[in-house]
Structures are given as structure tokens and as C-alpha cells.
Design a protein around this motif. Structure first.
Motif, PDB file in Angstrom:
ATOM      1  N   ALA A  89      15.601  44.152  -0.195  1.00 48.38           N
ATOM      2  CA  ALA A  89      16.160  42.921   0.375  1.00 48.38           C
ATOM      3  C   ALA A  89      16.357  43.069   1.884  1.00 48.38           C
ATOM      4  O   ALA A  89      16.071  42.145   2.646  1.00 48.38           O
ATOM      5  N   GLU A  90      16.836  44.242   2.326  1.00 47.59           N
ATOM      6  CA  GLU A  90      17.041  44.450   3.762  1.00 47.59           C
ATOM      7  C   GLU A  90      15.695  44.502   4.494  1.00 47.59           C
ATOM      8  O   GLU A  90      15.541  43.949   5.581  1.00 47.59           O
ATOM      9  N   ILE A  91      14.727  45.161   3.894  1.00 45.22           N
ATOM     10  CA  ILE A  91      13.381  45.219   4.496  1.00 45.22           C
ATOM     11  C   ILE A  91      12.795  43.813   4.593  1.00 45.22           C
ATOM     12  O   ILE A  91      12.301  43.388   5.645  1.00 45.22           O
ATOM     13  N   ARG A  92      12.880  43.072   3.484  1.00 41.43           N
ATOM     14  CA  ARG A  92      12.304  41.715   3.482  1.00 41.43           C
ATOM     15  C   ARG A  92      13.046  40.783   4.449  1.00 41.43           C
ATOM     16  O   ARG A  92      12.450  39.893   5.040  1.00 41.43           O
ATOM     17  N   ARG A  93      14.364  40.966   4.585  1.00 44.37           N
ATOM     18  CA  ARG A  93      15.128  40.145   5.533  1.00 44.37           C
ATOM     19  C   ARG A  93      14.576  40.356   6.949  1.00 44.37           C
ATOM     20  O   ARG A  93      14.374  39.403   7.702  1.00 44.37           O
ATOM     21  N   LEU A  94      14.329  41.618   7.296  1.00 40.38           N
ATOM     22  CA  LEU A  94      13.837  41.903   8.643  1.00 40.38           C
ATOM     23  C   LEU A  94      12.387  41.452   8.822  1.00 40.38           C
ATOM     24  O   LEU A  94      12.007  40.989   9.890  1.00 40.38           O
ATOM     25  N   VAL A  95      11.580  41.576   7.781  1.00 41.26           N
ATOM     26  CA  VAL A  95      10.205  41.062   7.857  1.00 41.26           C
ATOM     27  C   VAL A  95      10.267  39.551   8.125  1.00 41.26           C
ATOM     28  O   VAL A  95       9.583  39.033   9.019  1.00 41.26           O
ATOM     29  N   ALA A  96      11.118  38.845   7.376  1.00 37.71           N
ATOM     30  CA  ALA A  96      11.261  37.396   7.574  1.00 37.71           C
ATOM     31  C   ALA A  96      11.785  37.102   8.981  1.00 37.71           C
ATOM     32  O   ALA A  96      11.403  36.115   9.610  1.00 37.71           O
ATOM     33  N   TRP A  97      12.667  37.960   9.480  1.00 35.35           N
ATOM     34  CA  TRP A  97      13.209  37.801  10.845  1.00 35.35           C
ATOM     35  C   TRP A  97      12.087  37.840  11.876  1.00 35.35           C
ATOM     36  O   TRP A  97      11.972  36.963  12.735  1.00 35.35           O
ATOM     37  N   PHE A  98      11.248  38.850  11.816  1.00 33.01           N
ATOM     38  CA  PHE A  98      10.180  38.982  12.826  1.00 33.01           C
ATOM     39  C   PHE A  98       9.054  37.966  12.593  1.00 33.01           C
ATOM     40  O   PHE A  98       8.564  37.365  13.533  1.00 33.01           O
ATOM     41  N   ASP A  99       8.665  37.771  11.339  1.00 30.14           N
ATOM     42  CA  ASP A  99       7.595  36.795  11.041  1.00 30.14           C
ATOM     43  C   ASP A  99       8.032  35.371  11.350  1.00 30.14           C
ATOM     44  O   ASP A  99       7.209  34.528  11.705  1.00 30.14           O
ATOM     45  N   GLY A 100       9.323  35.097  11.157  1.00 35.16           N
ATOM     46  CA  GLY A 100       9.809  33.729  11.306  1.00 35.16           C
ATOM     47  C   GLY A 100      10.479  33.518  12.651  1.00 35.16           C
ATOM     48  O   GLY A 100       9.928  32.895  13.554  1.00 35.16           O
ATOM     49  N   LYS A 101      11.665  34.079  12.788  1.00 35.49           N
ATOM     50  CA  LYS A 101      12.500  33.821  13.963  1.00 35.49           C
ATOM     51  C   LYS A 101      11.851  34.338  15.254  1.00 35.49           C
ATOM     52  O   LYS A 101      11.723  33.604  16.230  1.00 35.49           O
ATOM     53  N   PHE A 102      11.445  35.597  15.257  1.00 34.14           N
ATOM     54  CA  PHE A 102      10.814  36.160  16.454  1.00 34.14           C
ATOM     55  C   PHE A 102       9.543  35.379  16.787  1.00 34.14           C
ATOM     56  O   PHE A 102       9.294  35.020  17.936  1.00 34.14           O
ATOM     57  N   ASN A 103       8.745  35.120  15.776  1.00 37.42           N
ATOM     58  CA  ASN A 103       7.475  34.433  16.009  1.00 37.42           C
ATOM     59  C   ASN A 103       7.685  33.045  16.617  1.00 37.42           C
ATOM     60  O   ASN A 103       6.998  32.648  17.556  1.00 37.42           O
ATOM     61  N   THR A 104       8.675  32.299  16.095  1.00 34.23           N
ATOM     62  CA  THR A 104       8.947  30.949  16.604  1.00 34.23           C
ATOM     63  C   THR A 104       9.565  30.997  17.997  1.00 34.23           C
ATOM     64  O   THR A 104       9.195  30.227  18.882  1.00 34.23           O
ATOM     65  N   GLU A 105      10.533  31.893  18.175  1.00 36.28           N
ATOM     66  CA  GLU A 105      11.308  31.885  19.421  1.00 36.28           C
ATOM     67  C   GLU A 105      10.617  32.608  20.574  1.00 36.28           C
ATOM     68  O   GLU A 105      10.884  32.322  21.733  1.00 36.28           O
ATOM     69  N   VAL A 106       9.740  33.550  20.227  1.00 36.30           N
ATOM     70  CA  VAL A 106       9.095  34.340  21.279  1.00 36.30           C
ATOM     71  C   VAL A 106       7.570  34.128  21.308  1.00 36.30           C
ATOM     72  O   VAL A 106       7.017  33.623  22.277  1.00 36.30           O
ATOM     73  N   THR A 107       6.904  34.503  20.220  1.00 36.35           N
ATOM     74  CA  THR A 107       5.435  34.554  20.229  1.00 36.35           C
ATOM     75  C   THR A 107       4.795  33.181  20.395  1.00 36.35           C
ATOM     76  O   THR A 107       3.867  33.013  21.182  1.00 36.35           O
ATOM     77  N   ASP A 108       5.306  32.193  19.658  1.00 42.08           N
ATOM     78  CA  ASP A 108       4.772  30.827  19.819  1.00 42.08           C
ATOM     79  C   ASP A 108       4.889  30.371  21.269  1.00 42.08           C
ATOM     80  O   ASP A 108       3.985  29.734  21.806  1.00 42.08           O
ATOM     81  N   ASN A 109       6.009  30.686  21.903  1.00 40.97           N
ATOM     82  CA  ASN A 109       6.220  30.269  23.286  1.00 40.97           C
ATOM     83  C   ASN A 109       5.303  30.995  24.267  1.00 40.97           C
ATOM     84  O   ASN A 109       4.788  30.389  25.195  1.00 40.97           O
ATOM     85  N   LEU A 110       5.106  32.299  24.060  1.00 39.16           N
ATOM     86  CA  LEU A 110       4.338  33.068  25.048  1.00 39.16           C
ATOM     87  C   LEU A 110       2.848  33.091  24.731  1.00 39.16           C
ATOM     88  O   LEU A 110       2.024  32.682  25.543  1.00 39.16           O
ATOM     89  N   LEU A 111       2.479  33.533  23.537  1.00 37.26           N
ATOM     90  CA  LEU A 111       1.050  33.563  23.175  1.00 37.26           C
ATOM     91  C   LEU A 111       0.515  32.140  23.112  1.00 37.26           C
ATOM     92  O   LEU A 111      -0.587  31.845  23.572  1.00 37.26           O
ATOM     93  N   GLY A 112       1.330  31.255  22.547  1.00 37.78           N
ATOM     94  CA  GLY A 112       0.921  29.856  22.430  1.00 37.78           C
ATOM     95  C   GLY A 112       0.586  29.254  23.776  1.00 37.78           C
ATOM     96  O   GLY A 112      -0.480  28.666  23.969  1.00 37.78           O
ATOM     97  N   GLU A 113       1.476  29.426  24.745  1.00 39.16           N
ATOM     98  CA  GLU A 113       1.281  28.791  26.053  1.00 39.16           C
ATOM     99  C   GLU A 113       0.263  29.515  26.923  1.00 39.16           C
ATOM    100  O   GLU A 113      -0.525  28.898  27.624  1.00 39.16           O
ATOM    101  N   LYS A 114       0.283  30.860  26.896  1.00 40.69           N
ATOM    102  CA  LYS A 114      -0.573  31.615  27.812  1.00 40.69           C
ATOM    103  C   LYS A 114      -1.998  31.742  27.312  1.00 40.69           C
ATOM    104  O   LYS A 114      -2.928  31.848  28.086  1.00 40.69           O
ATOM    105  N   TYR A 115      -2.165  31.793  26.007  1.00 42.80           N
ATOM    106  CA  TYR A 115      -3.497  32.065  25.487  1.00 42.80           C
ATOM    107  C   TYR A 115      -4.070  30.909  24.669  1.00 42.80           C
ATOM    108  O   TYR A 115      -5.096  30.343  25.001  1.00 42.80           O
ATOM    109  N   LEU A 116      -3.380  30.548  23.583  1.00 40.09           N
ATOM    110  CA  LEU A 116      -3.942  29.533  22.685  1.00 40.09           C
ATOM    111  C   LEU A 116      -4.168  28.209  23.407  1.00 40.09           C
ATOM    112  O   LEU A 116      -5.193  27.560  23.235  1.00 40.09           O
ATOM    113  N   LYS A 117      -3.187  27.816  24.244  1.00 45.91           N
ATOM    114  CA  LYS A 117      -3.303  26.548  24.953  1.00 45.91           C
ATOM    115  C   LYS A 117      -4.504  26.574  25.906  1.00 45.91           C
ATOM    116  O   LYS A 117      -5.263  25.614  25.981  1.00 45.91           O
ATOM    117  N   ARG A 118      -4.677  27.672  26.612  1.00 43.79           N
ATOM    118  CA  ARG A 118      -5.791  27.815  27.544  1.00 43.79           C
ATOM    119  C   ARG A 118      -7.124  27.692  26.824  1.00 43.79           C
ATOM    120  O   ARG A 118      -8.084  27.127  27.321  1.00 43.79           O
TER     121      ARG A 118
END
Lengths: 224, 224
Positions: A89-118
Motif C-alpha cells: 500500500a505504501e509503495i502503491r501510494r508513492l507510485v500513484a503520487w509520482f504518476d499522478g500528482k508529480f506528473n500533473t504538477e510538474v511534468t505536464d507543465n514542463l515537458l508539455g510546454e517545452k517539448y510536446l507543444k513545440r
């Protein structure tokens, strides 16, 4: 040969590549242009997303978390999902944290804007508000990671688990773009040095996206 | 007593409520005002989201999928996650489909605009583009569900699994708002009638959100 349909800078594809490498399983990478929505690929995964794993016997597994759990169940000699329901449960919580929260709050903003958008919205420039948000958010996430690492040998406990792999998959993408000020995050840096030195990370650190080179320290095992 | 921190119309909270009910486990619902970001709640789940399960022995489990996998592992007499790695992969793929794709393409558009926006951005009106997108998308999802149900007794195979529960959690929220034209989706309707008649659905069908009443057929076991 086992095949993994992937996309180079997709953290979710990287997560599966890392798990396959940790398990020492051979596989062939197939770069899938998901934006073309190829019919043949949609038959493998109606969701139209990478990663998709095709086993030698034809078994198709889609979705990064599903693939990772499947690989760990079938090849369970060096388990990445802990050994009790509470550990899992603790492992899965952290996987969900990085796949979900980190991805939305960080990766979507940076990779999305710098690379995918271009790439996909040619002529449009990155939204500076998104870039700023991504850079601020990554700091908070690295502080949380550092806090965990101060209390544990790896993110979810005494052993390397899927939680570390999910985190490395996301963070390696952000570090590729040079968006982490490591000097401000000593603890997180120690953790990243530790996982960066694993053989499973070698292929990831050798990735080079044409026309979008990595930061100068991306592949260094010691870095600033 | 086991406690579940939840939010009434959250499909993710409903998913856990359904699993607990299927397993015939007693629990107490605690409605959590997540928007207040209470410190005490953030200590339970730093992600600040419901659902969170607190077991009688104090064990805290956060994230709906993590909670569901945990409950199924600990109380495994009537398994909801299949019995082989390949079965589990198909179940997890569909759970990820409803939790991810359906939630983004349908629920965020409809519940987000009709309810959450009204509540949290007072004075703002629903975006008609989002409402239209949500209503078109739900049709595609119900067609896919019907296609699966034509080939299987339940969504992932011969038995009720977590895939059906994830689907029912999302669809019951959309049906609460009356946004499904069931007459156009005969197969999906048959599936929904089947799951609606399970005792585990009773509490969900009795939900009433103050100031936001359900569609007239919401609780009916036969409906148009």
C-alpha cells in the motif's frame, strides 16, 4: 522477443523500461507515434497510449502501472512491490503520487510546454505561467522526496521498490530538461545519485531526443 | 470502527464504498471537506485527497486504487482482482480506463462543471463546451462497455471484478446527474441493471446531495 511500444521522453514508458532492466529481462523498444493513432496500435491498446508490452507469446499488457505489476508478479525473484499488504500500500501510494500528482504538477507543465507543444502545436511558444508553476512545484516534490529519504534507505522502506522507479522515471525527464536546481535539494540529490548509479538507469541516461538535447549534467553520476 | 474519509459524489470514494460493501466489511463514513485542507487530514494523506481509509488498528491507506487492492489482498475470500497475472492485468487495465480516461473525458467535464464549479467558483456558470464534450464522450464509453459486455458476463470476464466496480462508481455519478441516454445504449444498460441490483449498490443509490438532487430514475432498478 518481448516488445515495448514506447515514447522516448514519456516518464510512463521509462518506468516500464526501468522495471524490465531491474528484472534483467530482454526487450526490444518500438517507438510508437501515438499522435498518428495507427489502427494496428489501437487494436493493441484502445486507450491509444504508450507504454504497451507485447510478450513473446502474444500477451498484450497496456498501462504502465498494470505492466509493472504484471512483470513483478510473473518475475518475482527480486520483488519491487514489497512483501506485505501494508508495504504494498505504501509503495502503491508513492507510485500513484509520482504518476499522478508529480506528473500533473510538474511534468505536464514542463515537458508539455517545452517539448510536446513545440512538436505538436508548431509555432506556439511555451506558456511562462506553466513553466514557472512546474519549476516551483518540482521543488516541493523534491523536498517531500528528501523528507522520505531522510527516514528510509529508499523511498518506501529498506529496499529499492516500484516507488523509487516511478520517481526516477519522472525526475529523469525533468533533469533531462535541466529544470532541477540540485544544490537546493541535497537529500533528494543523494537519492538520485544512488538510483542513477544502478545499471538499470544506463539506457535511460543514454537517451537523446533529436533536436532536443539533454542538460549538460544529465548523464553524470555526480552532478550539481 | 474502520473509517472512510470520503466525498459524496466522488467516484473514487464510491469505488471504495462498493468494495467494502461487496466484502461485507463494516465502516463509518467521514465526509471530508478536502477544500479546507485541514492539517489533521493532510497528516493522514499529504496528497490532500479522498478517499482515505483508517483501519481500526490505526493503519492509514490513501488513494482509491491502493485502498481497493489492499482490501482485496487482506480480505481475499471473494476476490475482485482475478486469479492469474493476466486476469489481473485485464482487470487493472479497465480500472485504469474508468479511473483515468472516463474520469477525465466524462466526469471532470460534467461533475466538474455542473457541481464543483457551482460550489467552489460561486457565480460562474458551466462551460457549455465542456458539458457537450462530456455528454458525447459518455456515449463512446458506454459503447465500449457494451462491446465488452457482449463478449463477457461481466466487464473483465466471468465474474464481477474491480473493473465493474470502477465503472459503476463513475457511471453512477453521471447517472445521478441524468446525463446518460440509456435508450441508446441497450447493452450498457443491461450491465448497469445487473450491477445496480447488487446489495453493495444500495447505499450509493440512497445518496442525496443537498441542493443537488438526483435524476428521477437514479435509484430505480429498471429505468429508461
Amino acid at each position: 522477443m518481448r516488445q515495448l511500444y514506447h515514447f522516448w521522453l514519456s516518464p510512463f514508458s521509462r518506468k516500464v523500461r526501468l522495471v524490465l532492466a531491474e528484472k534483467k529481462l530482454d526487450f526490444e523498444l518500438v517507438a510508437e507515434p501515438v499522435w498518428e493513432r495507427r489502427e494496428e496500435f489501437l487494436r493493441l491498446n484502445p486507450a491509444g497510449q504508450v507504454p504497451v508490452l507485447q510478450e513473446e507469446d502474444g500477451t498484450i499488457i497496456a498501462d504502465s502501472t498494470v505492466i509493472c505489476e504484471y512483470i513483478d508478479e510473473v518475475h518475482n525473484d527480486a520483488p519491487l512491490m514489497g512483501s506485505t499488504p501494508v508495504e504494498r500500500a505504501e509503495i502503491r501510494r508513492l507510485v500513484a503520487w509520482f504518476d499522478g500528482k508529480f506528473n500533473t504538477e510538474v511534468t505536464d507543465n514542463l515537458l508539455g510546454e517545452k517539448y510536446l507543444k513545440r512538436y505538436f502545436a508548431k509555432g506556439s511558444t511555451p506558456d511562462t505561467g506553466c513553466l514557472r508553476a512546474g519549476r516551483v512545484n518540482v521543488g516541493h516534490h523534491l523536498d517531500y522526496l528528501g523528507w522520505l529519504f531522510e527516514r528510509r534507505k529508499w523511498l518506501a522502506g529498506d529496499h529499492l521498490t516500484m516507488a523509487d522507479i516511478a520517481a526516477a522515471a519522472q525526475i529523469s525527464v525533468i533533469d533531462y530538461m535541466g529544470d532541477i536546481k540540485w544544490a537546493r535539494h541535497e537529500r533528494a540529490k543523494e537519492w538520485y545519485m544512488r538510483i542513477k548509479s544502478r545499471p538499470s538507469m544506463r539506457e535511460i541516461l543514454a537517451d537523446r531526443q533529436v533536436g532536443f538535447p539533454p542538460s549538460s549534467h544529465y548523464a553524470d553520476l555526480d552532478f550539481e
